[in-house]
Design a protein around this motif. Structure first.
Motif, PDB file in Angstrom:
ATOM      1  N   UNK B  61       0.762  -0.938  -0.173  1.00  0.00           N
ATOM      2  CA  UNK B  61      -0.004   0.260   0.255  1.00  0.00           C
ATOM      3  C   UNK B  61       1.348   0.727  -0.192  1.00  0.00           C
ATOM      4  N   UNK B  62       2.271   1.278   0.395  1.00  0.00           N
ATOM      5  CA  UNK B  62       2.938   2.016   0.320  1.00  0.00           C
ATOM      6  C   UNK B  62       3.737   2.925  -0.659  1.00  0.00           C
ATOM      7  N   UNK B  63       3.640   1.309  -1.932  1.00  0.00           N
ATOM      8  CA  UNK B  63       4.216   1.385  -3.078  1.00  0.00           C
ATOM      9  C   UNK B  63       2.589   2.208  -3.735  1.00  0.00           C
ATOM     10  N   UNK B  64       1.943   1.443  -3.337  1.00  0.00           N
ATOM     11  CA  UNK B  64       0.895   2.470  -4.376  1.00  0.00           C
ATOM     12  C   UNK B  64       0.862   4.125  -3.946  1.00  0.00           C
ATOM     13  N   UNK B  65       0.943   4.138  -2.943  1.00  0.00           N
ATOM     14  CA  UNK B  65       1.078   5.476  -2.785  1.00  0.00           C
ATOM     15  C   UNK B  65       1.878   7.107  -3.395  1.00  0.00           C
TER      16      UNK B  65
END
Lengths: 280, 298
Positions: B61-65
């Motif tokens: 999810x950090x990657x996605x952000x």
């Protein structure tokens, strides 16, 4: 005292007063415009050229709000939640402040730092877990959800404010009770509380205002129209009748009244409450 | 007192502070520290909150952000909004405080103006947003005044054109927030010893020299603390932007708080929203540490 007879001096004084007038326009014109628009009809609000004073003064917008039980409910909810949180916050903060102010104990410094640092926690960070919690405990869309949430934000500063106040009170007062064999609990209620009234007022004012202004949690943790508070009510009004500007302004005036009244009546406490923590 | 009684009393003294603090600590622990841990947990899960048995997602999810251009735009807007707000809050607050502190104005006038200059501070963010929407309507009073003065040629859609929206919300926030500086600096000005200025007068110092060499250095601790606090708080501003522009048009006023809110409650992507919320938390935490260190150093 300084002499001011030279022309240059007089010029500076005049310039200063012009700057003060410009500052007044900057600070107060938007508020004046809200107030005057709330007494206008919707067509007059956008009249060209703009009318500074309402040409056709009307209370129609206020009547529309005060005569509508749905909108009055927003006010009730705001007063109820803010009132309940204020009472709880003051009680809990008073106990904590008494602990901080009158005792030396292990971990005092770090607890104090913890409380100072919680003041800056972003509300949006707590919003998602709160949403999860509130839903899983079945208190979504209830007063309890709002009251519990608001406590978290009002408490840290209230503790700092009350501690600061209690620290200004001489220790001999409550120590006298201990010498007579009374407990610290007795000293707190018999001696400290009665003379802490100014501190309690400042804390209450601060807490009430914070609750009255809260938007994010009220928006997310309530859903039914009958549970909405004033800030959300204004937003709903805007969404429903996008062109009823006079009603929105009247609602804004009514929604600001408690703050303005508190400010005018308790200006001293208000400023103490708003600046104590940050200026120290 | 007997020895037993005395030791009993001692024990009571030792336990008492913790008892007094316990309600507060319980609330702060359960409703603040625990949720902070929870949100960090959410950010590493798939379908947080929405599913009972979420799976571990790692840093997905950090990657996605970090891959989302809207996130970076929001970060930039937040930075612009916050820096401009703090700079102007400080400047306006300082100017107003100095003007009000001048002995060239009548004390009654001073008191009246002091009350009036604080006014913007007394209004809820939502009401400030609604007021500025009325003022900055295309047919509103600001456009009609600016057109009469010949400053603009045609009506400007302040909040709904991407070129002006961010400046417009920033301006509204500047208007709303300067009184905190004004009040604090006014209190600070009154605390500067008069002898400093008298000594400077004897040395023949000019007004601007007194400002630069006495007033500003004396006010520096207040300026720094309030700026840090203002920066942290402004970074988190939500209702003003939500009500005026909702982050639009075309993300031109999207800030970290509206970005996170939309992820959570418009897209119901609570895991990714949690990751974004944790990023905001980390930035605030960094600034808070700075603030606390500064407060302790004084």
């Amino acid at each position: 005292m300084r002499k001011r007879h030279t022309p240059k001096d007089r010029l500076i004084t005049v310039a200063l007063h012009l700057a003060l007038a410009a500052g007044l326009f900057f600070a107060a014109f938007p508020i004046y415009w809200m107030l005057s628009s709330s007494f206008k009809s919707n067509t007059e609000i956008f009249a060209l050229p703009p009318t500074i004073l309402p040409k056709a003064f009307t209370l129609e917008a206020y009547a529309a709000i005060l005569g509508d039980p749905v909108k009055l409910r927003f006010f009730f909810n705001s007063y109820f939640v803010a009132g309940a949180v204020t009472v709880l916050t003051v009680l809990i903060a008073l106990l904590a402040a008494y602990g901080f102010s009158r005792f030396n104990f292990r971990g005092k410094g770090s607890l104090n730092t913890l409380i100072i640092s919680t003041q800056t926690i972003p509300p949006i960070t707590l919003l998602i877990p709160f949403f999860g919690l509130v839903v899983s405990y079945g208190i979504f869309d209830t007063y309890i959800a709002l009251i519990l949430t608001y406590l978290v934000f009002t408490l840290p500063y209230a503790i700092l404010l009350m501690t600061g106040y209690l620290n200004t009170l001489p220790r001999d007062l409550d120590e006298a009770v201990a010498v007579d064999g009374g407990s610290s609990w007795t000293a707190l209620w018999r001696v400290i509380v009665p003379i802490s009234l100014p501190g309690i007022v400042a804390t209450s004012v601060y807490t009430f205002l914070l609750c009255w202004n809260e938007f994010l949690f009220a928006l997310t943790l309530t859903k039914s129209t009958s549970m909405r508070t004033v800030p959300i009510g204004i937003q709903l009004l805007m969404g429903q009748h996008a062109f009823e500007w006079n009603q929105m302004m009247a609602m804004s005036v009514l929604g600001s009244l408690p703050l303005l009244l508190i400010y005018l009546v308790a200006q001293r406490y208000f400023l103490a409450g708003m600046t104590a923590g940050s200026v120290k | 007192m007997t020895r037993q009684k005395r030791s009993h009393h001692k024990l009571k003294r030792a336990v008492a502070p913790y008892l007094y603090l316990s309600p507060s600590l319980l609330i702060i622990g359960l409703l603040m520290l625990l949720p902070m841990v929870t949100v960090i947990g959410y950010s590493f899960q798939n379908s947080a909150v929405l599913r009972r048995d979420p799976s571990f997602a790692g840093l997905k999810h950090y990657q996605a952000i970090f891959d989302d251009p809207v996130f970076w735009a929001s970060l930039w807007h937040t930075l612009y909004f916050t820096c401009m707000s703090v700079i102007f809050h400080m400047t306006i607050g300082m100017i107003f405080a100095l003007m009000l502190n001048s002995d060239r104005i009548n004390p009654t006038l001073r008191n009246i103006l002091r009350v009036l200059y604080i006014l913007p501070w007394l209004f809820t963010a939502v009401i400030i947003a609604v007021i500025w929407r009325l003022l900055l309507e295309p047919n509103g009073v600001v456009n009609s005044i600016l057109m009469q003065l010949g400053i603009i040629g045609s009506k400007v859609e302040w909040f709904s054109s991407p070129e002006t929206a961010l400046h417009a919300v920033t301006f509204a926030n500047i208007w709303a927030g300067y009184p905190l500086f004004m009040v604090s600096l006014l209190a600070g000005l009154q605390g500067i010893p008069k002898d400093f200025y008298e000594a400077a007068d004897i040395d023949g110092a000019k007004a601007y020299q007194k400002l630069i060499f006495i007033t500003i250095p004396q006010l520096m601790p207040i300026i720094i603390s309030i700026s840090l606090l203002d920066f942290i708080w402004t970074m988190q501003v939500f209702p003003l932007i939500w009500i005026t522009t909702g982050g639009g048009p075309i993300y031109s006023t999207e800030v970290l708080s509206t970005y996170t809110y939309k992820l959570a409650f418009s897209s119901y992507n609570l895991s990714q929203a949690s990751a974004s919320a944790v990023v905001i938390l980390l930035i605030s935490l960094g600034l808070t540490l700075l603030y606390i260190r500064y407060q302790k150093a004084r």
